[in-house]
Design a protein around this motif. Sequence first.
Motif, PDB file in Angstrom:
ATOM      1  N   ALA A  41     -32.855  85.685  33.708  1.00 53.63           N
ATOM      2  CA  ALA A  41     -32.891  85.938  32.243  1.00 53.63           C
ATOM      3  C   ALA A  41     -33.977  85.641  31.096  1.00 53.63           C
ATOM      4  N   VAL A  42     -34.786  84.888  31.580  1.00 56.73           N
ATOM      5  CA  VAL A  42     -37.145  85.521  31.217  1.00 56.73           C
ATOM      6  C   VAL A  42     -36.927  86.836  31.831  1.00 56.73           C
ATOM      7  N   GLN A  43     -36.506  87.626  33.124  1.00 55.82           N
ATOM      8  CA  GLN A  43     -37.234  88.633  33.107  1.00 55.82           C
ATOM      9  C   GLN A  43     -36.362  89.726  32.474  1.00 55.82           C
ATOM     10  N   PHE A  44     -35.244  89.565  31.997  1.00 53.04           N
ATOM     11  CA  PHE A  44     -34.678  90.450  31.485  1.00 53.04           C
ATOM     12  C   PHE A  44     -35.158  90.871  29.801  1.00 53.04           C
ATOM     13  N   GLY A  45     -34.944  89.084  29.349  1.00 47.38           N
ATOM     14  CA  GLY A  45     -35.884  88.329  28.062  1.00 47.38           C
ATOM     15  C   GLY A  45     -37.000  89.308  27.967  1.00 47.38           C
ATOM     16  N   ALA A  46     -38.266  89.080  29.111  1.00 47.03           N
ATOM     17  CA  ALA A  46     -39.484  89.920  28.480  1.00 47.03           C
ATOM     18  C   ALA A  46     -39.431  91.838  28.313  1.00 47.03           C
ATOM     19  N   SER A  47     -38.252  91.506  29.251  1.00 48.71           N
ATOM     20  CA  SER A  47     -38.268  93.889  28.813  1.00 48.71           C
ATOM     21  C   SER A  47     -37.832  93.847  28.128  1.00 48.71           C
ATOM     22  N   VAL A  48     -37.046  93.183  27.234  1.00 50.84           N
ATOM     23  CA  VAL A  48     -36.289  93.658  26.051  1.00 50.84           C
ATOM     24  C   VAL A  48     -37.045  93.256  24.918  1.00 50.84           C
ATOM     25  N   LEU A  49     -37.930  92.177  25.247  1.00 55.19           N
ATOM     26  CA  LEU A  49     -38.445  91.971  24.214  1.00 55.19           C
ATOM     27  C   LEU A  49     -40.446  92.848  23.697  1.00 55.19           C
ATOM     28  N   PHE A  50     -40.669  93.191  25.012  1.00 59.22           N
ATOM     29  CA  PHE A  50     -41.862  94.062  25.414  1.00 59.22           C
ATOM     30  C   PHE A  50     -41.089  95.397  24.923  1.00 59.22           C
ATOM     31  N   GLY A  51     -40.342  96.697  25.427  1.00 64.91           N
ATOM     32  CA  GLY A  51     -39.694  97.601  26.101  1.00 64.91           C
ATOM     33  C   GLY A  51     -40.280  98.440  24.681  1.00 64.91           C
ATOM     34  N   LEU A  52     -40.020  98.221  23.136  1.00 67.30           N
ATOM     35  CA  LEU A  52     -40.615  99.080  22.474  1.00 67.30           C
ATOM     36  C   LEU A  52     -41.735  99.342  22.575  1.00 67.30           C
ATOM     37  N   HIS A  53     -42.215  98.085  22.053  1.00 67.41           N
ATOM     38  CA  HIS A  53     -43.859  98.350  22.201  1.00 67.41           C
ATOM     39  C   HIS A  53     -44.429  99.470  23.024  1.00 67.41           C
ATOM     40  N   GLY A  54     -43.647  98.838  24.649  1.00 70.53           N
ATOM     41  CA  GLY A  54     -44.223  99.479  26.002  1.00 70.53           C
ATOM     42  C   GLY A  54     -43.755 100.797  25.077  1.00 70.53           C
ATOM     43  N   GLY A  55     -42.976 101.662  24.797  1.00 66.06           N
ATOM     44  CA  GLY A  55     -43.164 103.297  24.521  1.00 66.06           C
ATOM     45  C   GLY A  55     -44.111 103.908  23.573  1.00 66.06           C
ATOM     46  N   ALA A 103     -41.480  85.671  36.524  1.00 64.25           N
ATOM     47  CA  ALA A 103     -40.596  86.528  35.780  1.00 64.25           C
ATOM     48  C   ALA A 103     -40.776  86.876  34.261  1.00 64.25           C
ATOM     49  N   ALA A 104     -41.892  86.146  33.338  1.00 67.46           N
ATOM     50  CA  ALA A 104     -42.280  86.940  32.483  1.00 67.46           C
ATOM     51  C   ALA A 104     -42.887  88.101  32.536  1.00 67.46           C
ATOM     52  N   THR A 134     -34.411  99.759  26.749  1.00 63.96           N
ATOM     53  CA  THR A 134     -33.985  98.662  25.959  1.00 63.96           C
ATOM     54  C   THR A 134     -32.680  98.321  26.103  1.00 63.96           C
ATOM     55  N   LEU A 135     -32.013  99.923  25.148  1.00 66.29           N
ATOM     56  CA  LEU A 135     -30.611  99.480  25.278  1.00 66.29           C
ATOM     57  C   LEU A 135     -30.485  99.603  25.302  1.00 66.29           C
ATOM     58  N   LEU A 136     -29.961  99.892  27.258  1.00 63.27           N
ATOM     59  CA  LEU A 136     -29.280  99.834  28.753  1.00 63.27           C
ATOM     60  C   LEU A 136     -30.353  98.819  29.277  1.00 63.27           C
ATOM     61  N   MET A 137     -31.460  97.825  29.460  1.00 62.00           N
ATOM     62  CA  MET A 137     -31.274  96.185  29.978  1.00 62.00           C
ATOM     63  C   MET A 137     -30.480  95.010  29.315  1.00 62.00           C
ATOM     64  N   ALA A 138     -30.192  95.565  27.975  1.00 58.08           N
ATOM     65  CA  ALA A 138     -30.313  94.438  27.234  1.00 58.08           C
ATOM     66  C   ALA A 138     -28.715  94.219  27.110  1.00 58.08           C
TER      67      ALA A 138
END
Length: 416
Positions: free
Chosen positions: A60-74, A118-119, A363-367
């Motif tokens: 949950a933490v790993q996926f949450g961090a990916s989604v949280l930072f996903g758009l900024h990563g792009g 995880a984060a 981000t959309l797919l992982m969410a």
Amino acid sequence: MTATLAPEAAVVPLRRNRRFQTLWAGSASAMLGTCLADTAYPLLLLAMTGSPTVAGAFGAVQFGASVLFGLHGGTVADRHDRRRILILADSVRLLTALSVALALAADRLTVPHALLAAAVIGATMAYGGPSRMLALRAVVPPEQLRQALSQDELRVNGAALAGPPLAGFLLGLGTAVPFLATVLTSGLALGASVAVRFDSRPGAQAPTGGREKGGREKGAAFAGLRYLFAHRVLRGTVLVAAALNLTGSAMLLAVMVLLRDHGTSQAGIGLALTGEAVGGLLGALLVSRLHRLLGPGALLLAVAWSGAAAFAVPAVAAGPVVVFAALALTSLGVPALRVMLDVLVFQRVPEEVRGRAMAGTMTLLMAGLPLGTMTAGLLLDRLPAATVLVLLAAALAAALLPLTLGRSLRGTGWNA
């Protein structure tokens, strides 16, 4: 005539493209390390605490961090040197893996340390993912892009198939062994990122929206998503892929409960679930053929409808063999769909927002993964697993019906 043929003669076969193959090997190492971690960390936390909730918190933490930072990563990938971003992300991943391995060796690993790892893993995926994909594009000529992306699908599905059993085997050798393996895979990924040089400069900043004072673009992180949703084919592809991810993750939990209720052993359930990776591996070999046979819209609908049909099969005839076959059928067309989405992004999204478009898609797919699992859990608390599978199939079919009846998506073709 000689000058005209020279560019074609300069194109070497993909298998001899050392920069691509090196980057691909580094990506495969990183993916294998992630799949090892996804299995080893929850098992370790379960052994440390005896709590399934704590064990599940890692994912949950790993996926949450990916989604949280996903758009900024792009956004970062579109504004800064992509090779440096990739090297930095791989370096942070390596240091994180090393810290966990050292803590285990000293018998000092704590739950907060594991969840922090995880984060960090999730964040490095968010920042490194778009840059890695753009690096792939930079070292492959346009005519080999589909072939390169098909090979990349073998990496994803191969790691997904090998990771969980390998993690279990390494844990049997010693608690710290799988985490030492993640140090090795992270080091190989970093070595590949350092070794390969490519055109890593971001595209020029085109005016994709209004700007605030100081020249800063308003809503810059969402520019890629805005472009995706403004394009009919891209919008339909992203939404259907997100729906497949959401319902697919819900299906996994439902079939696990269904098999358990029918008395299938834990080993039998694990083997049945490998159908997803096996289908993906076979599907990666069919990408070029499916793309030749079907246009983007027809391919999208064919893959989605086959998934909807496969969801309902275990509800009618439960059993590990049936579940394996249903998961394999569901996953068979997914590589072609993912490659299609990547090709469409490279063909139709401007360079200056391509990193953000990729990050928005990821981000959309992982969410959809945690959302699907949570939805399935709520339904399974109240309904039999077979009923939940039928509901998932019906929901996906209802979402696909308007797109199927309309002509605009079905008639789309590939760009030259």
